[in-house]
Design an enzyme around this catalytic site. Structure first.
Site, PDB file in Angstrom:
ATOM      1  N   LYS A 153      30.631  28.105  38.065  1.00 41.02           N
ATOM      2  CA  LYS A 153      31.919  27.849  37.426  1.00 41.02           C
ATOM      3  C   LYS A 153      33.000  28.536  38.257  1.00 41.02           C
ATOM      4  O   LYS A 153      33.186  29.739  38.193  1.00 41.02           O
ATOM      5  CB  LYS A 153      31.968  28.382  35.986  1.00 41.02           C
ATOM      6  N   GLY A 206      35.079  38.997  39.266  1.00 37.58           N
ATOM      7  CA  GLY A 206      36.345  38.826  38.547  1.00 37.58           C
ATOM      8  C   GLY A 206      36.800  40.154  37.986  1.00 37.58           C
ATOM      9  O   GLY A 206      36.422  41.230  38.480  1.00 37.58           O
ATOM     10  N   SER A 207      37.585  40.087  36.933  1.00 34.71           N
ATOM     11  CA  SER A 207      38.212  41.304  36.411  1.00 34.71           C
ATOM     12  C   SER A 207      37.207  42.175  35.671  1.00 34.71           C
ATOM     13  O   SER A 207      36.203  41.692  35.135  1.00 34.71           O
ATOM     14  CB  SER A 207      39.345  40.909  35.459  1.00 34.71           C
ATOM     15  N   VAL A 210      36.764  41.091  31.891  1.00 40.59           N
ATOM     16  CA  VAL A 210      35.797  40.012  31.637  1.00 40.59           C
ATOM     17  C   VAL A 210      34.383  40.468  31.996  1.00 40.59           C
ATOM     18  O   VAL A 210      33.418  40.151  31.287  1.00 40.59           O
ATOM     19  CB  VAL A 210      36.202  38.738  32.409  1.00 40.59           C
ATOM     20  N   GLY A 211      34.265  41.254  33.067  1.00 39.49           N
ATOM     21  CA  GLY A 211      32.944  41.749  33.472  1.00 39.49           C
ATOM     22  C   GLY A 211      32.275  42.555  32.372  1.00 39.49           C
ATOM     23  O   GLY A 211      31.062  42.445  32.157  1.00 39.49           O
ATOM     24  N   GLU A 228      30.762  42.035  40.187  1.00 41.75           N
ATOM     25  CA  GLU A 228      31.648  42.484  41.272  1.00 41.75           C
ATOM     26  C   GLU A 228      33.059  42.451  40.702  1.00 41.75           C
ATOM     27  O   GLU A 228      33.642  41.385  40.528  1.00 41.75           O
ATOM     28  CB  GLU A 228      31.518  41.549  42.475  1.00 41.75           C
ATOM     29  N   CYS A 262      40.410  42.147  45.624  1.00 40.51           N
ATOM     30  CA  CYS A 262      39.826  43.289  44.923  1.00 40.51           C
ATOM     31  C   CYS A 262      39.935  44.525  45.791  1.00 40.51           C
ATOM     32  O   CYS A 262      40.010  45.644  45.289  1.00 40.51           O
ATOM     33  CB  CYS A 262      38.376  42.998  44.589  1.00 40.51           C
ATOM     34  N   GLU A 360      44.598  47.895  37.459  1.00 40.08           N
ATOM     35  CA  GLU A 360      44.648  46.960  38.580  1.00 40.08           C
ATOM     36  C   GLU A 360      45.698  45.889  38.284  1.00 40.08           C
ATOM     37  O   GLU A 360      45.709  45.315  37.193  1.00 40.08           O
ATOM     38  CB  GLU A 360      43.289  46.288  38.797  1.00 40.08           C
TER      39      GLU A 360
HETATM   40  P1  NAD Z   1      39.139  36.810  35.704  1.00 44.09           P
HETATM   41  O1  NAD Z   1      38.114  37.811  35.297  1.00 44.09           O
HETATM   42  O2  NAD Z   1      40.221  36.470  34.750  1.00 44.09           O
HETATM   43  O3  NAD Z   1      38.442  35.413  36.084  1.00 44.09           O
HETATM   44  C1  NAD Z   1      37.413  35.317  37.033  1.00 44.09           C
HETATM   45  C2  NAD Z   1      36.504  34.158  36.660  1.00 44.09           C
HETATM   46  O4  NAD Z   1      35.934  34.448  35.383  1.00 44.09           O
HETATM   47  C3  NAD Z   1      37.222  32.819  36.514  1.00 44.09           C
HETATM   48  O5  NAD Z   1      36.366  31.790  36.970  1.00 44.09           O
HETATM   49  C4  NAD Z   1      37.400  32.689  35.012  1.00 44.09           C
HETATM   50  O6  NAD Z   1      37.469  31.375  34.565  1.00 44.09           O
HETATM   51  C5  NAD Z   1      36.147  33.353  34.508  1.00 44.09           C
HETATM   52  N1  NAD Z   1      36.214  33.876  33.139  1.00 44.09           N
HETATM   53  C6  NAD Z   1      37.304  34.221  32.423  1.00 44.09           C
HETATM   54  N2  NAD Z   1      36.935  34.641  31.198  1.00 44.09           N
HETATM   55  C7  NAD Z   1      35.586  34.559  31.150  1.00 44.09           C
HETATM   56  C8  NAD Z   1      34.620  34.862  30.141  1.00 44.09           C
HETATM   57  N3  NAD Z   1      34.952  35.347  28.955  1.00 44.09           N
HETATM   58  N4  NAD Z   1      33.303  34.671  30.446  1.00 44.09           N
HETATM   59  C9  NAD Z   1      32.933  34.212  31.649  1.00 44.09           C
HETATM   60  N5  NAD Z   1      33.815  33.897  32.633  1.00 44.09           N
HETATM   61  C10 NAD Z   1      35.118  34.076  32.382  1.00 44.09           C
HETATM   62  O7  NAD Z   1      39.715  37.344  37.079  1.00 44.09           O
HETATM   63  P2  NAD Z   1      40.922  36.761  37.944  1.00 44.09           P
HETATM   64  O8  NAD Z   1      42.186  37.361  37.468  1.00 44.09           O
HETATM   65  O9  NAD Z   1      40.799  35.299  38.062  1.00 44.09           O
HETATM   66  O10 NAD Z   1      40.505  37.384  39.358  1.00 44.09           O
HETATM   67  C11 NAD Z   1      40.937  38.601  39.776  1.00 44.09           C
HETATM   68  C12 NAD Z   1      39.918  39.694  39.514  1.00 44.09           C
HETATM   69  O11 NAD Z   1      38.747  39.477  40.310  1.00 44.09           O
HETATM   70  C13 NAD Z   1      40.454  41.044  39.938  1.00 44.09           C
HETATM   71  O12 NAD Z   1      40.085  41.994  38.993  1.00 44.09           O
HETATM   72  C14 NAD Z   1      39.750  41.295  41.256  1.00 44.09           C
HETATM   73  O13 NAD Z   1      39.671  42.641  41.622  1.00 44.09           O
HETATM   74  C15 NAD Z   1      38.415  40.682  40.989  1.00 44.09           C
HETATM   75  N6  NAD Z   1      37.700  40.407  42.239  1.00 44.09           N
HETATM   76  C16 NAD Z   1      36.636  41.196  42.551  1.00 44.09           C
HETATM   77  C17 NAD Z   1      35.952  41.003  43.751  1.00 44.09           C
HETATM   78  C18 NAD Z   1      34.768  41.854  44.141  1.00 44.09           C
HETATM   79  O14 NAD Z   1      34.011  41.462  45.005  1.00 44.09           O
HETATM   80  N7  NAD Z   1      34.589  43.018  43.517  1.00 44.09           N
HETATM   81  C19 NAD Z   1      36.369  39.986  44.632  1.00 44.09           C
HETATM   82  C20 NAD Z   1      37.471  39.197  44.273  1.00 44.09           C
HETATM   83  C21 NAD Z   1      38.131  39.420  43.061  1.00 44.09           C
END
Ligand code: NAD
Length: 461
Positions: A153, A206-207, A210-211, A228, A262, A360
């Site tokens: 996804k 992702g964030s 959400v993680g 991550e 990130c 962040e």
């Molecule tokens: P986000 O967490 O909002 O979304 C990331 C993904 O998760 C998207 O595909 C989104 O649709 C999905 N998502 C949203 N809610 C969800 C849920 N409840 N269950 C499952 N999936 C869900 O993050 P963002 O704002 O799109 O991206 C930025 C974040 O990603 C920042 O925190 C950044 O630091 C992080 N990031 C981390 C790395 C790493 O390798 N550590 C790399 C790139 C980005």
């Protein structure tokens, strides 16, 4: 739902949002395809993935144009990301000829001990929008080379590149049912995708917010899980640093890709003796940044209007709490007014535990902190809920090495930027930046495969 070009707000695609039925059918398709794909020899899987990389390379211009439009970047940056995705893909395709286990001596005569890697099953992969092509490659290639079937996804802001890349992999020979892309909203599809009984491994980038939710839900099901997550990365400038070089890397760390990494630098910790001299150079570098998506531009817009408004609100909140904006701080106007552009922003005067210091932001925003000496700088750098990356600028090998050892992060950089990971190296963070796994590099194979111990007993002839 419309996919908008962040540079000008224009519609570039219309997305049919998947619902639960689509997710269930994707998981079922992956489950059905798993046995045959995992039984395909890993070397053969690697040949298919090498072919996919060759196709991506041959048509790389198309992928770069898609990424440039859907993520709002200069084409040259998108080309760089296409190249990074191919490099990552080739690394994991080559792992098909390795996928090493381990053989060890046994403590018993005529007994032999070894490990082999086996695939997990169905892998649910969730990616963010910031660098869509490498994000796809970092997860899909290692998941496939290990023999898993995939349900991906991608971020809803950048769905087109994921669709394009998946089609190319399928054209190269990955069975269509072994690589499923579901397009939709994370909060709607995520809970089902990450907890379904037929999903064996979940990998999320992702964030941290959400993680944590995914970790709680998937943990209750005892899923294998790689998280991550975010960063609030420290960039330390010592009194013996080359200040021009430090300011150059500081601007790249804070502002390139509009701060949407990130690994972006966001806390700039500067020793008192050179604070004013460094800040002058950093502000000058920030003001030289050219906004836009032409090839001579340094940074584009942030991904969507909601994110731009979040950044503006965070700047206003920081000012209310006592921070001062030294440059930037506003939405870009004039020719860029239709896009989601934030001026490169530098603030100072935020307290160590202020929201600006702890949260962040994921945008082109840098906060400055004054440190009395190196020990104080190190303490400030470690004073964060996150632990992803950090860097130090110094000419002292003693400080550099001490910092690399003592900083509580997964990545430490000396005399460079806070970003710039390589696909053959393990990337990941400590504390709120992840759950301890590392991707990519050979360490990603530990996420996407299961180790099995095998003991062989021999009867002597
Ligand atoms: P986000 O967490 O909002 O979304 C990331 C993904 O998760 C998207 O595909 C989104 O649709 C999905 N998502 C949203 N809610 C969800 C849920 N409840 N269950 C499952 N999936 C869900 O993050 P963002 O704002 O799109 O991206 C930025 C974040 O990603 C920042 O925190 C950044 O630091 C992080 N990031 C981390 C790395 C790493 O390798 N550590 C790399 C790139 C980005």
């Amino acid at each position: 739902m419309f996919v908008l070009n962040p540079h000008n707000g224009e519609r570039i695609a219309e997305l049919a949002l998947a619902d639960e039925t689509v997710v269930l059918s994707a998981i079922a398709a992956a489950r059905g395809a798993y046995a045959a794909w995992s039984a395909t020899p890993a070397v053969k899987r690697g040949e298919i993935l090498f072919k996919a990389c060759a196709l991506i390379e041959a048509r790389g211009g198309d992928l770069s144009r898609i990424v440039a439009e859907e993520a709002g970047k200069p084409l040259k940056d998108a080309h760089g990301e296409t190249a990074a995705a191919i490099q990552c893909g080739r690394f994991f395709a080559g792992e098909g000829q390795r996928l090493f286990g381990r053989t060890t001596p046994s403590n018993t005569a005529n007994k032999y001990a070894m490990t082999v890697r086996q695939s997990c099953g169905v892998a649910a992969l969730i990616t963010p929008a910031n660098t869509p092509a490498p994000n796809f490659a970092w997860k899909v290639f290692p998941a496939l080379i290990c023999g898993n079937a995939v349900v991906l996804k991608p971020a809803e802001d950048t769905p087109v590149s994921a669709d394009w890349m998946a089609r190319v992999l399928i054209e190269a020979g990955v069975p269509a049912a072994a690589l499923n892309v579901v397009q939709g909203l994370g909060q709607e599809l995520g809970p089902l995708l990450t907890t379904h009984d037929d999903v064996d491994v979940v990998s999320f980038t992702g964030s941290t917010r959400v993680g944590r939710a995914i970790g709680a839900a998937a943990g209750a099901k005892l899923k294998k899980l790689s998280l991550e997550l975010g960063g609030k990365n420290a960039f330390v400038v010592c009194d013996d640093a080359d200040l021009d070089k430090a300011a150059h890397w500081a601007a790249l760390s804070a502002f390139s890709n509009a701060g949407q990494r990130c690994a972006a630098g966001s806390r700039f910790i500067v020793l008192d003796a050179i604070y004013d001299a460094f800040v002058d150079k950093f502000i000058a570098a920030a003001r030289r940044q050219k906004l836009g998506v032409d090839d001579d531009c340094d940074l584009g817009p942030v991904i969507n209007e909601r994110q731009l408004n979040t950044l503006l609100a965070a700047i206003a909140q920081a000012q209310t709490a006592g921070a001062r904006v030294l440059t930037g701080g506003a939405r870009a106007h004039g020719a860029l007014a239709q896009g989601y552009y934030l001026e490169p922003t530098i603030l100072e005067g935020a307290a160590e535990h202020a929201a600006l210091s702890l949260t962040e932001l994921f945008g082109p925003i840098a906060a400055l902190y004054r440190a009395r000496d190196y020990a104080h700088a190190l303490r400030l750098a470690n004073s964060s809920p996150y632990g992803l990356t950090a860097c130090i600028h110094t000419r002292s090998i003693d400080r550099a090495w001490n910092f690399a050892q003592a900083i509580d992060t997964g990545v430490a950089v000396i005399n460079g930027g806070t970003f710039g990971s390589e696909p053959h190296m393990p990337f990941g963070g400590r504390k709120a930046s992840g759950n301890g796994t590392r991707e990519p590099g050979p360490e990603a194979l530990d996420v996407y495969s299961e180790l099995k111990d095998i003991y062989l007993w021999i009867d002597p002839p």
